[in-house]
Scaffold this active site. Structure first.
Site, PDB file in Angstrom:
ATOM      1  N   GLN A 188       0.852  -1.183   0.000  1.00  0.00           N
ATOM      2  CA  GLN A 188       0.000   0.000   0.000  1.00  0.00           C
ATOM      3  C   GLN A 188       0.889   1.234   0.000  1.00  0.00           C
ATOM      4  O   GLN A 188       1.859   1.297   0.743  1.00  0.00           O
ATOM      5  CB  GLN A 188      -0.856  -0.035   1.277  1.00  0.00           C
ATOM      6  CG  GLN A 188      -1.167   1.313   1.922  1.00  0.00           C
ATOM      7  CD  GLN A 188      -2.212   2.079   1.145  1.00  0.00           C
ATOM      8  OE1 GLN A 188      -3.075   1.494   0.517  1.00  0.00           O
ATOM      9  NE2 GLN A 188      -2.138   3.382   1.195  1.00  0.00           N
ATOM     10  N   THR A 189       0.562   2.208  -0.836  1.00  0.00           N
ATOM     11  CA  THR A 189       1.304   3.467  -0.745  1.00  0.00           C
ATOM     12  C   THR A 189       0.434   4.627  -1.184  1.00  0.00           C
ATOM     13  O   THR A 189      -0.478   4.467  -1.995  1.00  0.00           O
ATOM     14  CB  THR A 189       2.603   3.424  -1.587  1.00  0.00           C
ATOM     15  OG1 THR A 189       3.269   4.682  -1.466  1.00  0.00           O
ATOM     16  CG2 THR A 189       2.318   3.162  -3.055  1.00  0.00           C
ATOM     17  N   ARG A 190       0.707   5.790  -0.615  1.00  0.00           N
ATOM     18  CA  ARG A 190       0.054   7.011  -1.088  1.00  0.00           C
ATOM     19  C   ARG A 190       1.122   8.060  -1.355  1.00  0.00           C
ATOM     20  O   ARG A 190       0.869   9.253  -1.338  1.00  0.00           O
ATOM     21  CB  ARG A 190      -0.983   7.513  -0.080  1.00  0.00           C
ATOM     22  CG  ARG A 190      -0.428   7.807   1.283  1.00  0.00           C
ATOM     23  CD  ARG A 190      -1.522   8.220   2.251  1.00  0.00           C
ATOM     24  NE  ARG A 190      -1.150   7.970   3.613  1.00  0.00           N
ATOM     25  CZ  ARG A 190      -0.740   8.910   4.475  1.00  0.00           C
ATOM     26  NH1 ARG A 190      -0.662  10.161   4.113  1.00  0.00           N
ATOM     27  NH2 ARG A 190      -0.416   8.588   5.712  1.00  0.00           N
ATOM     28  N   HIS A 194      10.422   6.012  -3.220  1.00  0.00           N
ATOM     29  CA  HIS A 194      11.850   6.313  -3.238  1.00  0.00           C
ATOM     30  C   HIS A 194      12.614   5.028  -2.927  1.00  0.00           C
ATOM     31  O   HIS A 194      12.031   3.956  -2.800  1.00  0.00           O
ATOM     32  CB  HIS A 194      12.155   7.428  -2.232  1.00  0.00           C
ATOM     33  CG  HIS A 194      11.489   8.728  -2.574  1.00  0.00           C
ATOM     34  ND1 HIS A 194      11.797   9.435  -3.720  1.00  0.00           N
ATOM     35  CD2 HIS A 194      10.503   9.421  -1.963  1.00  0.00           C
ATOM     36  CE1 HIS A 194      11.034  10.526  -3.771  1.00  0.00           C
ATOM     37  NE2 HIS A 194      10.236  10.533  -2.727  1.00  0.00           N
ATOM     38  N   HIS A 197      11.405   2.567   0.055  1.00  0.00           N
ATOM     39  CA  HIS A 197      10.267   1.675  -0.145  1.00  0.00           C
ATOM     40  C   HIS A 197      10.513   0.678  -1.274  1.00  0.00           C
ATOM     41  O   HIS A 197       9.993  -0.423  -1.263  1.00  0.00           O
ATOM     42  CB  HIS A 197       8.986   2.484  -0.346  1.00  0.00           C
ATOM     43  CG  HIS A 197       8.528   3.120   0.928  1.00  0.00           C
ATOM     44  ND1 HIS A 197       8.510   4.477   1.120  1.00  0.00           N
ATOM     45  CD2 HIS A 197       8.131   2.571   2.104  1.00  0.00           C
ATOM     46  CE1 HIS A 197       8.097   4.739   2.353  1.00  0.00           C
ATOM     47  NE2 HIS A 197       7.866   3.601   2.974  1.00  0.00           N
ATOM     48  N   GLY A 282       4.700  -0.919   7.187  1.00  0.00           N
ATOM     49  CA  GLY A 282       5.887  -0.181   7.599  1.00  0.00           C
ATOM     50  C   GLY A 282       5.624   0.535   8.914  1.00  0.00           C
ATOM     51  O   GLY A 282       4.655   0.256   9.608  1.00  0.00           O
ATOM     52  N   ARG A 283       6.494   1.464   9.240  1.00  0.00           N
ATOM     53  CA  ARG A 283       6.273   2.247  10.451  1.00  0.00           C
ATOM     54  C   ARG A 283       5.217   3.302  10.152  1.00  0.00           C
ATOM     55  O   ARG A 283       5.148   3.853   9.064  1.00  0.00           O
ATOM     56  CB  ARG A 283       7.586   2.921  10.873  1.00  0.00           C
ATOM     57  CG  ARG A 283       8.671   1.893  11.053  1.00  0.00           C
ATOM     58  CD  ARG A 283       9.737   2.274  12.028  1.00  0.00           C
ATOM     59  NE  ARG A 283      10.203   3.641  11.968  1.00  0.00           N
ATOM     60  CZ  ARG A 283      11.174   4.109  12.759  1.00  0.00           C
ATOM     61  NH1 ARG A 283      11.760   3.323  13.622  1.00  0.00           N
ATOM     62  NH2 ARG A 283      11.564   5.355  12.678  1.00  0.00           N
ATOM     63  N   ASP A 284       4.362   3.554  11.140  1.00  0.00           N
ATOM     64  CA  ASP A 284       3.326   4.579  11.034  1.00  0.00           C
ATOM     65  C   ASP A 284       2.458   4.425   9.778  1.00  0.00           C
ATOM     66  O   ASP A 284       2.148   5.396   9.098  1.00  0.00           O
ATOM     67  CB  ASP A 284       3.953   5.980  11.086  1.00  0.00           C
ATOM     68  CG  ASP A 284       2.926   7.049  11.476  1.00  0.00           C
ATOM     69  OD1 ASP A 284       1.919   6.698  12.129  1.00  0.00           O
ATOM     70  OD2 ASP A 284       3.130   8.228  11.120  1.00  0.00           O
ATOM     71  N   HIS A 285       2.034   3.202   9.511  1.00  0.00           N
ATOM     72  CA  HIS A 285       1.171   2.929   8.352  1.00  0.00           C
ATOM     73  C   HIS A 285      -0.132   3.723   8.471  1.00  0.00           C
ATOM     74  O   HIS A 285      -0.790   3.688   9.509  1.00  0.00           O
ATOM     75  CB  HIS A 285       0.863   1.428   8.302  1.00  0.00           C
ATOM     76  CG  HIS A 285       0.066   0.999   7.103  1.00  0.00           C
ATOM     77  ND1 HIS A 285       0.630   0.346   6.029  1.00  0.00           N
ATOM     78  CD2 HIS A 285      -1.238   1.154   6.794  1.00  0.00           C
ATOM     79  CE1 HIS A 285      -0.298   0.107   5.121  1.00  0.00           C
ATOM     80  NE2 HIS A 285      -1.451   0.585   5.556  1.00  0.00           N
ATOM     81  N   ALA A 286      -0.498   4.415   7.385  1.00  0.00           N
ATOM     82  CA  ALA A 286      -1.760   5.172   7.325  1.00  0.00           C
ATOM     83  C   ALA A 286      -1.892   6.210   8.439  1.00  0.00           C
ATOM     84  O   ALA A 286      -2.984   6.605   8.808  1.00  0.00           O
ATOM     85  CB  ALA A 286      -2.974   4.250   7.329  1.00  0.00           C
TER      86      ALA A 286
END
Ligand SMILES: [Zn+2]
Length: 378
Positions: A188-190, A194, A197, A282-286
């Protein structure tokens, strides 16, 4: 043959892929119309495609209460966030037409229930805050005061923002099966991708058959990089640096809720419906601002029994390029001090890009940076 291959994939959440598309029923024009917000429209479209399986419509109070209280549907199946439709008052008929922001009817909802809800309780439980500066809380507080619940039949799908990236869960499943993949990791990405990721997705791909890069293209905050720019950046990155036969890029049509930990669970469940057996967290997702602890979105997975979600979360640390290691690494794999690491804050990156300067190649692929620079210029 493809049906056999699809059986090798993870089962959809609840066991079967829901399809809520159908013919336009008679008499839609005569029905009372509810205009949906952009978030509700995203949810409607995901209900149609089965991305929210096993949901067949907007949630009733049984499901809602249990989801808000302990992250389960009434049936006991894990589910992390409400999928509800807010209305000003109870509709008079037993069916309503659901329309887009221009008033064009897209679906019909069979009204099973209308109920009041406590916004501050939903905010506290789902967003872990009642602070109106939080974008999810702000949107919740601006909603109408009742929820209308019932199954939907969608006769007109939303126009996909990126037709070339549009794939419903049935489509990604068919594609994975065709490629003979069984173990597929979803990302998932918004944001633009880079090096950090890129590294995480490739580490994950080393252990499975295929990678689904699944950027969220529904509504995001106005200061996030626009989806059009991101999609261009994904294209050049994929073309230059990923093996085409191992990767699928496809749009995830959800709107961001910024619910951090609970959204990580919700994102994972949705990706299971798309056929992913694994999901990168990852860390702090969403997350947004500093509402959530760095690892909250990983720790929340412990609140479920092993295999209850079925999809396997893959937890990652922040990655960076280490000059001494001579490669990408994380705090888990590199023993060197921070001075050895190529690290740029988000602010610093934006500053470089807006000045038309390329960030170091250890931070961002130049092809990706070029796209971001030209977006900043316009
Ligand atoms: Zn190192």
């Amino acid at each position: 043959m493809s049906a056999v291959a699809e059986k090798q994939l993870i089962q959809p959440h609840g066991g079967g892929l829901v399809d809520r598309t159908g013919e336009r029923p008679d008499g839609v024009d005569a029905l009372e119309t509810v205009r949906l917000t952009s978030r509700e429209l995203s949810d409607l479209d995901m209900l149609a495609s089965g991305a929210l399986s096993p949901l067949t419509g907007f949630m009733g109070s049984d499901d809602y209460e249990r989801v808000v209280e302990d992250m389960r549907l009434g049936s006991g199946l894990p589910w992390a966030l409400p999928v509800c439709l807010a209305v000003e008052s109870a509709p008079s008929g037993d069916r309503v037409a659901l329309a887009n922001e221009d008033g064009k009817a897209l679906a019909v909802l069979e009204v099973e229930e209308v109920f009041e809800y406590d916004k501050s309780r939903e905010a506290q439980q789902c967003f872990r805050t009642t602070d109106e500066a939080h974008p999810g809380v702000k949107r919740l507080y601006a909603q109408h005061d009742h929820y209308v619940a019932g199954p939907v039949t969608v006769f007109e799908r939303l126009e996909p923002a990126f037709p070339q990236l549009h794939r419903d869960p049935a489509d990604t499943r068919a594609l994975f099966a065709e490629r003979g993949w069984r173990r597929v990791v979803g990302f998932q990405t918004r944001n633009p991708i880079h090096r950090a990721h890129e590294y995480l997705t490739k580490c994950a791909l080393e252990t499975v058959d295929g990678l689904l890069i699944h950027p969220l293209v529904g509504e995001t905050k106005s200061d996030d990089v626009p989806a059009t720019t991101r999609v261009q950046a994904y294209d050049v990155l994929l073309e230059g640096y990923y093996p085409q036969e191992r990767v699928v890029v496809s749009a995830f049509p959800a709107a961001m809720r910024y619910a951090g930990p609970r959204e990580a669970i919700w994102h994972a469940i949705c990706r299971k419906n798309y056929g992913c057996s694994h999901f990168i967290v990852g860390r702090d997702h969403a997350g947004v601002g500093d509402y959530y602890g760095t690892y909250d979105a990983q720790l929340i997975f412990d609140e479920f029994e092993p295999h209850e979600l079925d999809i396997e979360p893959m937890f990652f640390e922040h990655a960076f390029f280490c000059r001494t290691c001579g490669q990408m690494a994380t705090a888990k794999t590199c023993p060197h001090p921070a001075d050895d690491h190529v690290f740029l804050s988000g602010t610093k990156v934006r500053e470089l890009l807006s000045e038309g300067k390329l960030p170091p190649a250890e931070f961002s692929r130049p092809e990706v940076a070029e796209i971001l620079i030209s977006a900043y210029r316009n």
